[in-house]
Design a protein around this motif. Structure first.
Motif, PDB file in Angstrom:
ATOM      1  N   ILE A   1      -1.572   8.410  -4.154  1.00  0.00           N
ATOM      2  CA  ILE A   1      -1.036   7.056  -3.938  1.00  0.00           C
ATOM      3  C   ILE A   1      -0.276   6.554  -5.174  1.00  0.00           C
ATOM      4  O   ILE A   1       0.112   5.396  -5.229  1.00  0.00           O
ATOM      5  CB  ILE A   1      -2.167   6.072  -3.553  1.00  0.00           C
ATOM      6  N   GLY A   2      -0.057   7.458  -6.138  1.00  0.00           N
ATOM      7  CA  GLY A   2       0.534   7.065  -7.419  1.00  0.00           C
ATOM      8  C   GLY A   2       1.924   6.475  -7.319  1.00  0.00           C
ATOM      9  O   GLY A   2       2.243   5.509  -8.007  1.00  0.00           O
ATOM     10  N   SER A   3       2.746   7.021  -6.407  1.00  0.00           N
ATOM     11  CA  SER A   3       4.144   6.615  -6.395  1.00  0.00           C
ATOM     12  C   SER A   3       4.291   5.120  -6.130  1.00  0.00           C
ATOM     13  O   SER A   3       5.066   4.439  -6.786  1.00  0.00           O
ATOM     14  CB  SER A   3       4.935   7.420  -5.376  1.00  0.00           C
ATOM     15  N   PHE A   4       3.527   4.571  -5.195  1.00  0.00           N
ATOM     16  CA  PHE A   4       3.724   3.143  -4.931  1.00  0.00           C
ATOM     17  C   PHE A   4       2.932   2.271  -5.889  1.00  0.00           C
ATOM     18  O   PHE A   4       3.175   1.084  -5.992  1.00  0.00           O
ATOM     19  CB  PHE A   4       3.438   2.790  -3.459  1.00  0.00           C
ATOM     20  N   VAL A   5       1.976   2.849  -6.610  1.00  0.00           N
ATOM     21  CA  VAL A   5       1.258   2.048  -7.610  1.00  0.00           C
ATOM     22  C   VAL A   5       2.144   1.841  -8.823  1.00  0.00           C
ATOM     23  O   VAL A   5       2.316   0.727  -9.318  1.00  0.00           O
ATOM     24  CB  VAL A   5      -0.074   2.733  -8.011  1.00  0.00           C
TER      25      VAL A   5
ATOM     26  N   ILE B   1       0.642  -4.232  -8.536  1.00  0.00           N
ATOM     27  CA  ILE B   1      -0.416  -3.228  -8.284  1.00  0.00           C
ATOM     28  C   ILE B   1      -0.840  -2.633  -9.631  1.00  0.00           C
ATOM     29  O   ILE B   1      -2.026  -2.386  -9.876  1.00  0.00           O
ATOM     30  CB  ILE B   1       0.079  -2.122  -7.325  1.00  0.00           C
ATOM     31  N   LYS B   2       0.125  -2.437 -10.515  1.00  0.00           N
ATOM     32  CA  LYS B   2      -0.219  -1.904 -11.854  1.00  0.00           C
ATOM     33  C   LYS B   2      -1.170  -2.871 -12.556  1.00  0.00           C
ATOM     34  O   LYS B   2      -2.162  -2.480 -13.165  1.00  0.00           O
ATOM     35  CB  LYS B   2       1.056  -1.727 -12.694  1.00  0.00           C
ATOM     36  N   GLU B   3      -0.850  -4.170 -12.422  1.00  0.00           N
ATOM     37  CA  GLU B   3      -1.714  -5.208 -13.027  1.00  0.00           C
ATOM     38  C   GLU B   3      -3.103  -5.164 -12.416  1.00  0.00           C
ATOM     39  O   GLU B   3      -4.111  -5.303 -13.097  1.00  0.00           O
ATOM     40  CB  GLU B   3      -1.128  -6.601 -12.764  1.00  0.00           C
TER      41      GLU B   3
ATOM     42  N   SER C   1      -8.057   3.703 -13.056  1.00  0.00           N
ATOM     43  CA  SER C   1      -6.969   4.509 -13.601  1.00  0.00           C
ATOM     44  C   SER C   1      -6.471   5.489 -12.549  1.00  0.00           C
ATOM     45  O   SER C   1      -7.238   5.948 -11.690  1.00  0.00           O
ATOM     46  CB  SER C   1      -7.489   5.237 -14.842  1.00  0.00           C
ATOM     47  N   LEU C   2      -5.198   5.808 -12.641  1.00  0.00           N
ATOM     48  CA  LEU C   2      -4.614   6.772 -11.694  1.00  0.00           C
ATOM     49  C   LEU C   2      -5.117   8.188 -11.938  1.00  0.00           C
ATOM     50  O   LEU C   2      -4.853   9.090 -11.153  1.00  0.00           O
ATOM     51  CB  LEU C   2      -3.094   6.734 -11.806  1.00  0.00           C
ATOM     52  N   ASP C   3      -5.845   8.365 -13.047  1.00  0.00           N
ATOM     53  CA  ASP C   3      -6.420   9.694 -13.298  1.00  0.00           C
ATOM     54  C   ASP C   3      -7.767   9.860 -12.590  1.00  0.00           C
ATOM     55  O   ASP C   3      -8.385  10.909 -12.664  1.00  0.00           O
ATOM     56  CB  ASP C   3      -6.587   9.926 -14.808  1.00  0.00           C
TER      57      ASP C   3
ATOM     58  N   GLU D   1       6.744   1.889   5.591  1.00  0.00           N
ATOM     59  CA  GLU D   1       7.921   2.353   6.334  1.00  0.00           C
ATOM     60  C   GLU D   1       7.863   3.859   6.430  1.00  0.00           C
ATOM     61  O   GLU D   1       7.700   4.544   5.419  1.00  0.00           O
ATOM     62  CB  GLU D   1       9.205   1.926   5.610  1.00  0.00           C
ATOM     63  N   ASN D   2       7.972   4.361   7.649  1.00  0.00           N
ATOM     64  CA  ASN D   2       7.858   5.805   7.911  1.00  0.00           C
ATOM     65  C   ASN D   2       6.615   6.407   7.255  1.00  0.00           C
ATOM     66  O   ASN D   2       6.683   7.465   6.629  1.00  0.00           O
ATOM     67  CB  ASN D   2       9.102   6.561   7.419  1.00  0.00           C
ATOM     68  N   GLY D   3       5.515   5.682   7.342  1.00  0.00           N
ATOM     69  CA  GLY D   3       4.243   6.210   6.835  1.00  0.00           C
ATOM     70  C   GLY D   3       4.092   6.133   5.328  1.00  0.00           C
ATOM     71  O   GLY D   3       3.086   6.562   4.779  1.00  0.00           O
ATOM     72  N   THR D   4       5.079   5.582   4.614  1.00  0.00           N
ATOM     73  CA  THR D   4       4.905   5.444   3.162  1.00  0.00           C
ATOM     74  C   THR D   4       5.037   3.964   2.759  1.00  0.00           C
ATOM     75  O   THR D   4       5.661   3.166   3.450  1.00  0.00           O
ATOM     76  CB  THR D   4       5.963   6.263   2.358  1.00  0.00           C
ATOM     77  N   PHE D   5       4.408   3.632   1.630  1.00  0.00           N
ATOM     78  CA  PHE D   5       4.421   2.253   1.164  1.00  0.00           C
ATOM     79  C   PHE D   5       5.705   1.978   0.379  1.00  0.00           C
ATOM     80  O   PHE D   5       6.069   2.736  -0.508  1.00  0.00           O
ATOM     81  CB  PHE D   5       3.211   1.997   0.257  1.00  0.00           C
ATOM     82  N   GLN D   6       6.378   0.883   0.730  1.00  0.00           N
ATOM     83  CA  GLN D   6       7.591   0.479   0.001  1.00  0.00           C
ATOM     84  C   GLN D   6       7.391  -0.956  -0.492  1.00  0.00           C
ATOM     85  O   GLN D   6       6.841  -1.774   0.249  1.00  0.00           O
ATOM     86  CB  GLN D   6       8.818   0.460   0.941  1.00  0.00           C
ATOM     87  N   SER D   7       7.853  -1.236  -1.698  1.00  0.00           N
ATOM     88  CA  SER D   7       7.735  -2.613  -2.209  1.00  0.00           C
ATOM     89  C   SER D   7       8.515  -3.567  -1.312  1.00  0.00           C
ATOM     90  O   SER D   7       9.581  -3.210  -0.808  1.00  0.00           O
ATOM     91  CB  SER D   7       8.289  -2.693  -3.629  1.00  0.00           C
TER      92      SER D   7
END
Ligand SMILES: C[S@@+](CC[C@H](N)C(=O)[O-])C[C@H]1O[C@@H](n2cnc3c(N)ncnc32)[C@H](O)[C@@H]1O
Length: 291
Positions: free
Chosen positions: A237-241, A247-249, A257-259, A284-290
């Protein structure tokens, strides 16, 4: 009660497809009933009374009324013979996954006590305690369920435990689960291939209606993350985080952590993440977009 209380009172060959394993250990039967803390106000649903070993103990308890639902027609005949003279007992022939969940005498059922058929554990839990995306039809106060040990361990597992899974997150957001006792396979006749466990489940009394909207998104998130349970969050799930400042906040604020891997994240953090995503992303198309 009536003296007719052995497992062989009525001849019946156990049917595998109905998950029929008769509980013969009196100590375990007593522990199940004790865990339900039955009082004269309680109306109990028993799923799959079988030959009536647990039913008998429930009728002897202080509970006001026992409503049983049994799918196997051949067992229904024997159960009616054995218990129908009891005015605090009623038996419905039917499938617990579709039968009405109210009592035939009109009393509201508040507890469920059962040695459940293992092959329907997933859909049965959904029907009895609800889902992340859907409230249950009935709100029960307590469920005491004997189930396959492996599933019970997942309901009870805490983050970081190897049994912690998407099911742990789903159930622990809806209810408090407590270990009652282990039930080795030798306590049944015929003995199942796996061991079992009794678990007490107390659904949370008030769940915010908004919960289910976030729950819908959380369900997608869990599927995505736990499909790669050995992978670090960064790789699932890293790409949209990383592409979303809010989300980073959130990750920093909650100390996540993403690790980390999905089984290290607590149910409340999973819910918090889904909530933050709902506010900031679209799928959108199964992936999270901002947004
Ligand atoms: C594990 S046995 C438990 C029997 C009994 N309560 C005991 O403890 O010995 C599960 C019972 O659930 C019944 N059953 C299976 N599927 C069912 C369903 N969909 N709806 C209602 N009962 C079902 C079986 O016929 C069986 O009697």
């Amino acid at each position: 009660m009536g003296g007719d209380n052995t497992l062989n009172d009525f001849r019946h060959i156990p049917r595998k497809r109905f998950g029929q394993h008769w509980l013969k250990d009196q100590g375990v039967l007593d522990q199940i009933v004790k865990a339900a803390e039955l009082n004269p106000e309680d109306c109990v649903l028993e799923v799959g009374p079988g030959k009536g070993a647990l039913t008998e103990k429930l009728i002897e308890s202080q509970a006001k009324f026992i409503q049983a639902i049994e799918l196997d027609r051949d067992l229904v005949i024997g159960l009616k013979k054995r218990f129908n003279h009891q005015n605090k007992f009623s038996l419905r022939e039917g499938d617990i996954l579709s039968a009405p969940l109210d009592a035939e005498n009109g009393v509201t059922i508040n507890k469920v006590v059962a040695n459940i058929p293992y092959n329907i554990t997933g859909p049965l839990l959904k029907r009895l305690i609800g889902e992340l995306r859907k409230a249950p039809e009935n709100s029960f106060e307590t469920l005491v369920l004997l189930m396959q040990k492996e599933v019970a361990q997942r309901l009870l597992a805490r983050p970081g435990n190897s049994n912690f899974s998407a099911l742990s997150v789903r159930v622990q957001l809806l209810a408090k689960c407590q270990d009652v006792c282990d039930v080795p396979s030798k306590c049944f006749q015929p003995a199942p291939k796996v061991d079992s466990k009794v678990v007490m489940i107390k659904p949370f009394a008030s769940i915010d209606p908004d919960f289910y909207e976030v729950g819908n998104l959380l369900e997608k998130l869990l599927k995505h993350a736990f499909a790669g349970r050995r992978k670090k969050l960064r790789n699932t799930i890293g790409s949209f985080v990383t592409s979303n400042d809010q989300i980073k906040e959130f990750f920093a604020y909650r100390g996540i952590s993403l690790d980390q891997r999905p089984q290290e994240i607590s149910p409340s953090n999973w819910f918090g993440l889904a909530k933050a995503l709902k506010e900031t992303c679209v799928i959108e198309n199964g992936t999270f977009q901002s947004k």
